[in-house]
Design an enzyme around this catalytic site. Structure first.
Site, PDB file in Angstrom:
ATOM      1  N   GLU A 233       0.834  -1.209   0.000  1.00 37.37           N
ATOM      2  CA  GLU A 233       0.000   0.000   0.000  1.00 37.37           C
ATOM      3  C   GLU A 233       0.865   1.253   0.000  1.00 37.37           C
ATOM      4  OE1 GLU A 233      -4.276   0.555   1.822  1.00 37.37           O
ATOM      5  OE2 GLU A 233      -2.794   0.982   3.373  1.00 37.37           O
TER       6      GLU A 233
ATOM      7  N   HIS B  51       7.867 -27.258   2.015  1.00 38.59           N
ATOM      8  CA  HIS B  51       7.097 -28.351   1.419  1.00 38.59           C
ATOM      9  C   HIS B  51       5.986 -27.794   0.535  1.00 38.59           C
ATOM     10  CE1 HIS B  51       9.100 -31.316   4.008  1.00 38.59           C
ATOM     11  NE2 HIS B  51       9.089 -30.346   4.905  1.00 38.59           N
TER      12      HIS B  51
ATOM     13  N   LYS C  36     -12.574   2.329  -3.480  1.00 34.43           N
ATOM     14  CA  LYS C  36     -13.738   2.658  -2.652  1.00 34.43           C
ATOM     15  C   LYS C  36     -14.799   3.383  -3.471  1.00 34.43           C
ATOM     16  CE  LYS C  36     -11.265   3.068   1.762  1.00 34.43           C
ATOM     17  NZ  LYS C  36     -10.838   4.012   2.835  1.00 34.43           N
TER      18      LYS C  36
END
Length: 532
Positions: A330, A359, A460
């Protein structure tokens, strides 16, 4: 200085390089090793004058310069752990008073001096916050909470209706002893507002009082602040406008959860403050954040061309890579530099924990595309696990980390290593502050603003536009007539048929409307509101 180049296949030269570049602080018990990053002596010399400008910029920021130009705000998270640094006495007092209030409040909650309205001890916390308002507290709880100590935490950090229902159902029998904490800087962010409304509905439909068990962390005079004060909530704490969500962890957003799990919040602040001091050093090789910023810069050719894979070899740091995702991405993911030039900067971050990842995707890290560097994080001190069959878990964990580091080097894959002597509030505070300063310095090197987030704001706004479009669609369908997507688009004078399709699909599968036709052929679909 005669620094050998990165030489993974020459142990003698690599040892010399390691010795030259290793940073260590005895008080914090912390090491930073960038010797396996592709930094060379030429770059060191070339970057010195650029770093001096970066140091000056950080100094100016700490003194209260208008670092967030877009919002005309100072950036003051460094003051949170050292109030004396704040540019005014009023801010210093505000910070010191809030730390004291948090200590008093959390002590009273744990001791039972503050109880629920039924006279019971609080046992649980439902923490409602998104982004930095949720990730920071989650990191602290997962990292530092000891077994059977403090309150039990639950998090609402999304508006997934199934997730919300599960959390609230889990707390159904504990509503009378649950503390509800709502975090929203502006007080108007939709996600925490929606989650709060859902939680409040459950509390009140079960005959409980919301204000007497609720706490707000928000800006003074925000919508949430005014609501909490009007309704006489249990407590409110200030989230100043000069603190961003992703750097709020040393403010009330982080200190309140630390207090509620009976952890040492003063040590956490001390660790961050001490690291702040160490990373103000203008000597490049004596500043761990500068070393890391230089390594990022060199590895990604100043353009973030390599991802950062975070591998902490400790379960308690499993959330840390997610925390760094927000802090780094950000802050650094920007389209424009400070002069407005299009640069498309950024640094992608992902990871989980070792040795689990050995793994999983370490196979690709060693043998696949070389588009990353690894940040290893290790903790030296272990608990007293029994030695069974001549094996200690801590020895194997350390061996796996060292082995992975060497295996990556053998394939010419870059890595840096951060080592902590112990893991506790002090070292976690220092670790977080180290990355905060690294992000700030790196942003100066690449000439971008690390303290705004126009992309988030654009997201937004786009979401708000979609929700408004849904209201318009539902208004059209309110006459119970049949409509195609094309007809709705025409009525709305909208060319956004794709969004109309997505909205209608969601409405239909949540039993609000009916659809006839083929979902594979959107133009064939006919929608209608059903009468109840």
């Amino acid at each position: 200085m005669n620094l050998p180049d990165y030489s993974p296949n020459n142990s003698s030269l690599q040892w010399e390089r390691f010795s030259e570049l290793l940073w260590h602080n005895e008080e914090l018990g912390l090491w930073v090793d960038i010797s396996r990053m592709n930094v060379n002596e030429h770059e060191l010399k070339e970057l010195k004058p650029i770093f001096q400008k970066a140091f000056e910029a950080m100094n100016s920021l700490e003194k209260g310069s208008m670092a967030n130009i877009d919002e005309e705000r100072m950036v003051g998270h460094y003051w949170l752990r050292n109030p004396d640094l704040a540019p005014s006495r009023d801010i210093s007092k505000l910070i010191a008073n809030q730390i004291s209030q948090i200590e008093q409040f959390t002590t009273s909650i744990l001791s039972g001096d503050i109880r629920s309205d039924a006279g019971e001890l609080f046992t649980d916390v439902l923490w409602i916050g998104i982004g930095g308002s949720g990730l920071g507290p989650l990191l602290l709880i997962e990292s530092l909470q000891e077994l059977n100590k403090g309150l039990k935490f639950h998090f609402l950090d999304n508006v997934d209706p199934i997730g919300i229902d599960k959390k609230l159902e889990l707390l159904q029998s504990k509503l009378s002893t649950t503390l509800f904490v709502v975090v929203s800087k502006s007080g108007g962010t939709p996600e925490p507002q929606i989650a709060m409304d859902q939680a409040r509905h459950v509390v009140e439909t079960n005959g409980k009082n919301w204000p007497t068990r609720s706490v707000a962390i928000t800006m003074c005079n925000s919508l949430l602040d005014n609501k909490a004060k009007q309704e006489n909530w249990l407590k409110t704490f200030d989230l100043p406008d000069w603190v961003g969500g992703r750097t709020s962890i040393t403010g009330a957003v982080g200190l309140l959860p630390l207090g509620l799990i009976d952890s040492d919040l003063k040590s956490f602040l001390l660790g961050a403050s001490k690291m702040d001091e160490l990373t103000r050093n203008n000597e490049l090789l004596d500043n761990p954040a500068a070393l890391m910023a230089m390594a990022w810069y060199s590895s990604g050719s100043a353009k973030g061309l390599k991802d950062m894979v975070v591998l902490p070899y400790r379960d308690s740091l499993e959330v840390f890579s997610r925390y760094l995702q927000q802090l780094v991405m950000e802050s650094l993911g920007k389209k424009n530099d400070r002069e407005g030039n299009i640069v498309f900067q950024g640094l992608s971050v992902y990871g989980n924990k070792g040795s689990t990842d050995q793994h999983a995707y370490v196979q690709q890290l060693r043998d696949g595309i070389n588009n990353f560097f690894v940040t290893f994080i290790e903790v030296l001190t272990n608990n007293e696990s029994p030695c069974l069959n001549n094996k200690l878990p801590g020895d194997y964990l350390s061996g796996f980390m060292q082995g992975t580091r060497l295996a990556l080097s053998d394939s010419n894959r870059q890595s840096l290593t951060i080592t902590l002597k112990t893991f506790d509030p002090l070292s976690l505070g220092a670790l977080i502050a180290l990355f905060e300063r690294t992000v700030g310095l790196y942003a100066e090197l690449i000439n971008i603003n690390a303290y705004h987030q126009p992309g988030v704001e654009a997201g937004k706004k786009a979401a708000a536009d979609i929700l408004n479009l849904q209201l318009q669609i539902e208004d059209i369908l309110s006459d119970y007539s049949n409509y195609s997507i094309e007809q709705i688009s025409t009525r709305l004078s909208s060319s956004n048929s794709e969004s109309i399709y997505f909205i209608l699909r969601n409405l239909v599968f949540n039993n609000k409307y009916s659809a006839k036709g083929s979902w594979k052929n959107p133009s064939s679909l006919i929608f209608k509101r059903e009468k109840l």
